[in-house]
Design a protein around this motif. Structure first.
Motif, PDB file in Angstrom:
ATOM      1  N   PRO A 295       0.817  -1.221   0.000  1.00 59.16           N
ATOM      2  CA  PRO A 295       0.000   0.000   0.000  1.00 59.16           C
ATOM      3  C   PRO A 295       0.853   1.275   0.000  1.00 59.16           C
ATOM      4  N   GLY A 296       1.954   1.259   0.709  1.00 59.21           N
ATOM      5  CA  GLY A 296       2.837   2.422   0.727  1.00 59.21           C
ATOM      6  C   GLY A 296       3.485   2.679  -0.613  1.00 59.21           C
ATOM      7  N   VAL A 297       3.928   1.608  -1.258  1.00 61.46           N
ATOM      8  CA  VAL A 297       4.552   1.741  -2.577  1.00 61.46           C
ATOM      9  C   VAL A 297       3.538   2.270  -3.585  1.00 61.46           C
ATOM     10  N   ILE A 298       2.316   1.772  -3.544  1.00 60.49           N
ATOM     11  CA  ILE A 298       1.263   2.241  -4.450  1.00 60.49           C
ATOM     12  C   ILE A 298       0.957   3.713  -4.180  1.00 60.49           C
ATOM     13  N   GLY A 299       0.943   4.116  -2.911  1.00 60.49           N
ATOM     14  CA  GLY A 299       0.722   5.522  -2.574  1.00 60.49           C
ATOM     15  C   GLY A 299       1.811   6.418  -3.137  1.00 60.49           C
ATOM     16  N   ILE A 300       3.059   5.996  -3.019  1.00 59.84           N
ATOM     17  CA  ILE A 300       4.176   6.764  -3.575  1.00 59.84           C
ATOM     18  C   ILE A 300       4.066   6.837  -5.091  1.00 59.84           C
ATOM     19  N   LEU A 301       3.704   5.734  -5.723  1.00 56.97           N
ATOM     20  CA  LEU A 301       3.509   5.714  -7.174  1.00 56.97           C
ATOM     21  C   LEU A 301       2.394   6.682  -7.573  1.00 56.97           C
ATOM     22  N   GLY A 302       1.319   6.726  -6.793  1.00 55.35           N
ATOM     23  CA  GLY A 302       0.225   7.657  -7.068  1.00 55.35           C
ATOM     24  C   GLY A 302       0.671   9.107  -6.977  1.00 55.35           C
ATOM     25  N   ILE A 303       1.490   9.415  -5.986  1.00 55.82           N
ATOM     26  CA  ILE A 303       2.015  10.781  -5.848  1.00 55.82           C
ATOM     27  C   ILE A 303       2.860  11.134  -7.061  1.00 55.82           C
ATOM     28  N   TYR A 304       3.726  10.233  -7.474  1.00 51.94           N
ATOM     29  CA  TYR A 304       4.586  10.471  -8.629  1.00 51.94           C
ATOM     30  C   TYR A 304       3.755  10.665  -9.907  1.00 51.94           C
ATOM     31  N   LEU A 305       2.785   9.794 -10.117  1.00 50.99           N
ATOM     32  CA  LEU A 305       1.955   9.907 -11.321  1.00 50.99           C
ATOM     33  C   LEU A 305       1.117  11.185 -11.298  1.00 50.99           C
ATOM     34  N   GLY A 306       0.602  11.557 -10.137  1.00 51.63           N
ATOM     35  CA  GLY A 306      -0.138  12.809 -10.028  1.00 51.63           C
ATOM     36  C   GLY A 306       0.727  14.004 -10.385  1.00 51.63           C
ATOM     37  N   HIS A 307       1.971  13.989  -9.941  1.00 53.96           N
ATOM     38  CA  HIS A 307       2.913  15.059 -10.276  1.00 53.96           C
ATOM     39  C   HIS A 307       3.155  15.114 -11.784  1.00 53.96           C
ATOM     40  N   LYS A 308       3.369  13.971 -12.398  1.00 51.55           N
ATOM     41  CA  LYS A 308       3.623  13.922 -13.846  1.00 51.55           C
ATOM     42  C   LYS A 308       2.390  14.378 -14.641  1.00 51.55           C
ATOM     43  N   ILE A 309       1.219  13.965 -14.212  1.00 55.11           N
ATOM     44  CA  ILE A 309      -0.014  14.362 -14.900  1.00 55.11           C
ATOM     45  C   ILE A 309      -0.202  15.870 -14.821  1.00 55.11           C
ATOM     46  N   MET A 310       0.024  16.446 -13.643  1.00 56.16           N
ATOM     47  CA  MET A 310      -0.130  17.900 -13.493  1.00 56.16           C
ATOM     48  C   MET A 310       0.885  18.661 -14.340  1.00 56.16           C
TER      49      MET A 310
END
Length: 55
Positions: free
Chosen positions: A32-47
């Protein structure tokens, strides 16, 4: 690719040191932590993409 290898080595060293001195690892719990970090990274890239597209 070199950054990835260096990050992996740094992470391994931190994990070893924290285990050696009997501290909890400084990371979120497993998957769950790794997925959360991946989500933060992808959100940054999308923005970044959206802001470049709108400018």
């Amino acid at each position: 690719m070199q950054e990835i290898v260096l990050a992996l080595i740094a992470g391994l060293i931190v994990g070893i040191v924290f285990t050696w001195i009997k501290l909890p690892i400084p990371s979120p719990p497993a998957l769950p932590g790794v997925i959360g970090i991946l989500g933060i990274y992808l959100g940054h890239k999308i923005m970044n993409y959206v802001s470049a597209f709108l400018s």
